[in-house]
Design an enzyme around this catalytic site. Sequence first.
Site, PDB file in Angstrom:
ATOM      1  N   GLN A  71       0.861  -1.184   0.000  1.00 26.09           N
ATOM      2  CA  GLN A  71       0.000   0.000   0.000  1.00 26.09           C
ATOM      3  C   GLN A  71       0.898   1.234   0.000  1.00 26.09           C
ATOM      4  OE1 GLN A  71      -3.775  -0.720   0.346  1.00 26.09           O
ATOM      5  NE2 GLN A  71      -2.630  -2.454  -0.515  1.00 26.09           N
TER       6      GLN A  71
ATOM      7  N   ALA B 228     -11.705   2.549   4.114  1.00 27.65           N
ATOM      8  CA  ALA B 228     -10.713   1.686   3.471  1.00 27.65           C
ATOM      9  C   ALA B 228      -9.832   2.471   2.501  1.00 27.65           C
ATOM     10  CB  ALA B 228     -11.418   0.538   2.758  1.00 27.65           C
ATOM     11  N   HIS B 229      -8.861   1.753   1.932  1.00 27.39           N
ATOM     12  CA  HIS B 229      -7.888   2.402   1.050  1.00 27.39           C
ATOM     13  C   HIS B 229      -8.551   2.980  -0.206  1.00 27.39           C
ATOM     14  CE1 HIS B 229      -6.951  -1.868  -0.757  1.00 27.39           C
ATOM     15  NE2 HIS B 229      -8.156  -1.465  -1.072  1.00 27.39           N
ATOM     16  N   ASN B 230      -8.008   4.110  -0.639  1.00 29.60           N
ATOM     17  CA  ASN B 230      -8.414   4.800  -1.875  1.00 29.60           C
ATOM     18  C   ASN B 230      -9.782   5.469  -1.786  1.00 29.60           C
ATOM     19  OD1 ASN B 230      -6.057   3.663  -2.927  1.00 29.60           O
ATOM     20  ND2 ASN B 230      -7.146   1.993  -3.942  1.00 29.60           N
TER      21      ASN B 230
END
EC number: 2.3.1.191
Length: 353
Positions: free
Chosen positions: A215, A256-258
């Site tokens: 990540q 969460a990511h993004n």
Amino acid sequence: MSDPVFFTAAATGLTLAEIAAAAGTGLPEGADPDRRFSGAASLESAGPDHLAYMDNARYGDALAATRAGACLVSPRFAARCPAGTVALVSRDPYRAYAALLGRLHPDALRPGSQFAVRGVAPGAHVHPEARLEDGVTVDPGAVIGPGAEIGAGTVVGPNAVIGPGVRIGRDCAIGAGTTLSHALLGNRVIVHPGARLGQDGFGFAMGATHLKVPQVGRVIVQDDVEIGANTTVDRGASRDTVIGEGTKIDNLVQIAHNVVIGRHCVIVSGVGISGSTTLEDYVVLGGQVGVVGHLRIGRGSQIAGSSNVNRDVPPGSRWGGTPAKPVRAWFRELTTLARLAERSGKDQAGDDA
């Protein structure tokens, strides 16, 4: 009623004239503009030197019985104020009350040092390569890594960990036990205790064995954002996770990511937002909403609590249910199911007879 052990009142309080001016209300005929108020309290606990507010018909009896010296009320409730309570009529009593609370108890607006510290406390560890502007407060046990930058007026709570290269703007409050890594924060950001910003997003290439996907993004938090206790915001996988200006996030939220969250959104506790979803400006998510990944929720949309969103939501929509749909369709389905269940119960009772 505020406890003086925890909340310090403004030194001289406020006069009735100052309260009315700040709330944008007029004073009733005969009211003493120089009457002084020391604090604010609920209708039930307020005394003659307290300000209260009321804008809900459920509390009509409490308003009629209050001992508050003054009460901010909407026009429809003004006549119900007792003789000893000055009615300050406002179109938005709650907002006016919130603004006045900030003046009566300024230390409640933003967390300060828990140890009455000025500067860096003994027991804090600040790496020599970290850069702190004048006026930064660091409580005992906090750790600030190399290359971190922190702006003037910011308070870092006890046992907080600020990772290498993290940048925090001015007049921020970083709560006790928080961790910040791979993150850039704007000005006047509040991060409540136990929150986690910038850790790995949950990314794996699935197969017979699950291969971890590095990540390599960041977390970007713009000005005037508030992030609740024990909320987690994962850094991006290959792009940044972004929280827009003025957004307010409750406790126990997972981002969460993004994920990209627009400006002035409201996210209530228990929400989970899956990766790469976008919330446009002014979106509201009720408690325990779940949003699957790679979706877009349009500007100004509202999602009812405990709903599950599995497709894009157009701007200005009000959706609810599992799976979420426009609220009229959702209510229609609930009503139909209730009628079918009632009819089935009656048919069953007839068969048993």
